[in-house]
Motif scaffolding. Structure first.
Motif, mmCIF file in Angstrom:
data_model
loop_
_atom_site.group_PDB
_atom_site.id
_atom_site.type_symbol
_atom_site.label_atom_id
_atom_site.label_comp_id
_atom_site.label_asym_id
_atom_site.label_seq_id
_atom_site.Cartn_x
_atom_site.Cartn_y
_atom_site.Cartn_z
ATOM 1 N N UNK A 87 -3.832 -10.694 -3.970
ATOM 2 C CA UNK A 87 -4.918 -9.723 -3.860
ATOM 3 C C UNK A 87 -4.412 -8.310 -3.596
ATOM 4 N N UNK A 88 -3.170 -8.176 -3.137
ATOM 5 C CA UNK A 88 -2.640 -6.868 -2.765
ATOM 6 C C UNK A 88 -1.953 -6.137 -3.921
ATOM 7 N N UNK A 89 -1.566 -6.858 -4.973
ATOM 8 C CA UNK A 89 -0.865 -6.205 -6.088
ATOM 9 C C UNK A 89 -1.862 -5.532 -7.025
ATOM 10 N N UNK A 90 -1.355 -4.584 -7.823
ATOM 11 C CA UNK A 90 -2.213 -3.912 -8.800
ATOM 12 C C UNK A 90 -2.580 -4.835 -9.952
ATOM 13 N N UNK A 91 -1.649 -5.696 -10.328
ATOM 14 C CA UNK A 91 -1.892 -6.596 -11.452
ATOM 15 C C UNK A 91 -0.957 -7.788 -11.361
ATOM 16 N N UNK A 92 -1.455 -8.944 -11.789
ATOM 17 C CA UNK A 92 -0.606 -10.116 -11.956
ATOM 18 C C UNK A 92 -0.103 -10.116 -13.398
ATOM 19 N N UNK A 93 1.183 -10.347 -13.565
ATOM 20 C CA UNK A 93 1.786 -10.360 -14.896
ATOM 21 C C UNK A 93 2.654 -11.605 -15.044
ATOM 22 N N UNK A 134 0.822 -1.199 0.000
ATOM 23 C CA UNK A 134 0.000 0.000 0.000
ATOM 24 C C UNK A 134 0.868 1.266 0.000
ATOM 25 N N UNK A 135 1.974 1.228 0.757
ATOM 26 C CA UNK A 135 2.853 2.396 0.811
ATOM 27 C C UNK A 135 3.492 2.668 -0.543
ATOM 28 N N UNK A 136 3.910 1.616 -1.231
ATOM 29 C CA UNK A 136 4.507 1.785 -2.563
ATOM 30 C C UNK A 136 3.483 2.365 -3.532
ATOM 31 N N UNK A 192 8.026 0.912 -10.961
ATOM 32 C CA UNK A 192 7.468 -0.429 -10.770
ATOM 33 C C UNK A 192 8.043 -1.108 -9.535
ATOM 34 N N UNK A 193 7.177 -1.818 -8.825
ATOM 35 C CA UNK A 193 7.582 -2.757 -7.784
ATOM 36 C C UNK A 193 7.250 -4.140 -8.318
ATOM 37 N N UNK A 194 8.233 -5.034 -8.338
ATOM 38 C CA UNK A 194 7.997 -6.414 -8.759
ATOM 39 C C UNK A 194 7.906 -7.292 -7.513
ATOM 40 N N UNK A 199 3.605 1.254 -9.512
ATOM 41 C CA UNK A 199 2.740 0.221 -10.058
ATOM 42 C C UNK A 199 3.232 -1.097 -9.463
ATOM 43 N N UNK A 200 2.420 -1.749 -8.648
ATOM 44 C CA UNK A 200 2.829 -2.947 -7.919
ATOM 45 C C UNK A 200 2.384 -4.173 -8.710
ATOM 46 N N UNK A 201 3.364 -4.907 -9.246
ATOM 47 C CA UNK A 201 3.089 -6.033 -10.130
ATOM 48 C C UNK A 201 3.567 -7.336 -9.507
ATOM 49 N N UNK A 202 2.691 -8.321 -9.497
ATOM 50 C CA UNK A 202 3.039 -9.640 -8.999
ATOM 51 C C UNK A 202 3.307 -10.584 -10.160
ATOM 52 N N UNK A 203 4.420 -11.289 -10.111
ATOM 53 C CA UNK A 203 4.751 -12.251 -11.170
ATOM 54 C C UNK A 203 4.050 -13.576 -10.896
ATOM 55 N N UNK A 204 3.313 -14.043 -11.891
ATOM 56 C CA UNK A 204 2.610 -15.318 -11.784
ATOM 57 C C UNK A 204 2.542 -15.943 -13.173
ATOM 58 N N UNK A 205 3.008 -17.165 -13.291
ATOM 59 C CA UNK A 205 3.050 -17.832 -14.586
ATOM 60 C C UNK A 205 1.696 -17.971 -15.245
ATOM 61 N N UNK A 206 0.632 -18.024 -14.468
ATOM 62 C CA UNK A 206 -0.708 -18.211 -15.031
ATOM 63 C C UNK A 206 -1.422 -16.892 -15.324
#
Length: 88
Positions: free
Chosen positions: A50-56, A1-3, A33-35, A9-16
């Motif tokens: 659920x906390x990231x802006x987007x899964x990529x 949330x602080x970032x 970007x925060x990865x 832009x908070x991005x979570x890496x997920x293969x799916x």
């Protein structure tokens, strides 16, 4: 949330994930970007997802499984660096 509050832009890496990392970087209005990366094997925990802006995902040619977290970090950081170079 602080970032996010600091303009990242908070991005979570997920293969799916359905969105390619490079596509997200092209459309994120040049935000820094925060990865977020999960553990090898199980990946990101549900609360983190659920906390990231987007899964990529990192796009791959062919079907070879997944990268370990250190390789995924290297490839992702390279993609972010290239995207920032394209913007300037």
């Amino acid at each position: 949330d602080e970032a996010r509050d600091a303009g990242f832009d908070v991005l979570g890496l997920a293969g799916e994930a359905e969105t390619d990392l490079q596509d997200r970087l092209k459309s994120n209005n040049a935000l820094p970007v925060v990865l977020v990366m999960g553990a090898e094997g199980p990946g990101l925990r549900e609360g983190t997802r659920n906390a990231v802006d987007s899964l990529v995902r990192i796009p791959f040619s062919g079907d070879f499984g997944s990268l370990n977290v250190s390789n995924a970090a290297a490839v992702s950081l390279y993609a972010v660096q290239q995207a920032s170079r394209d913007i300037t």
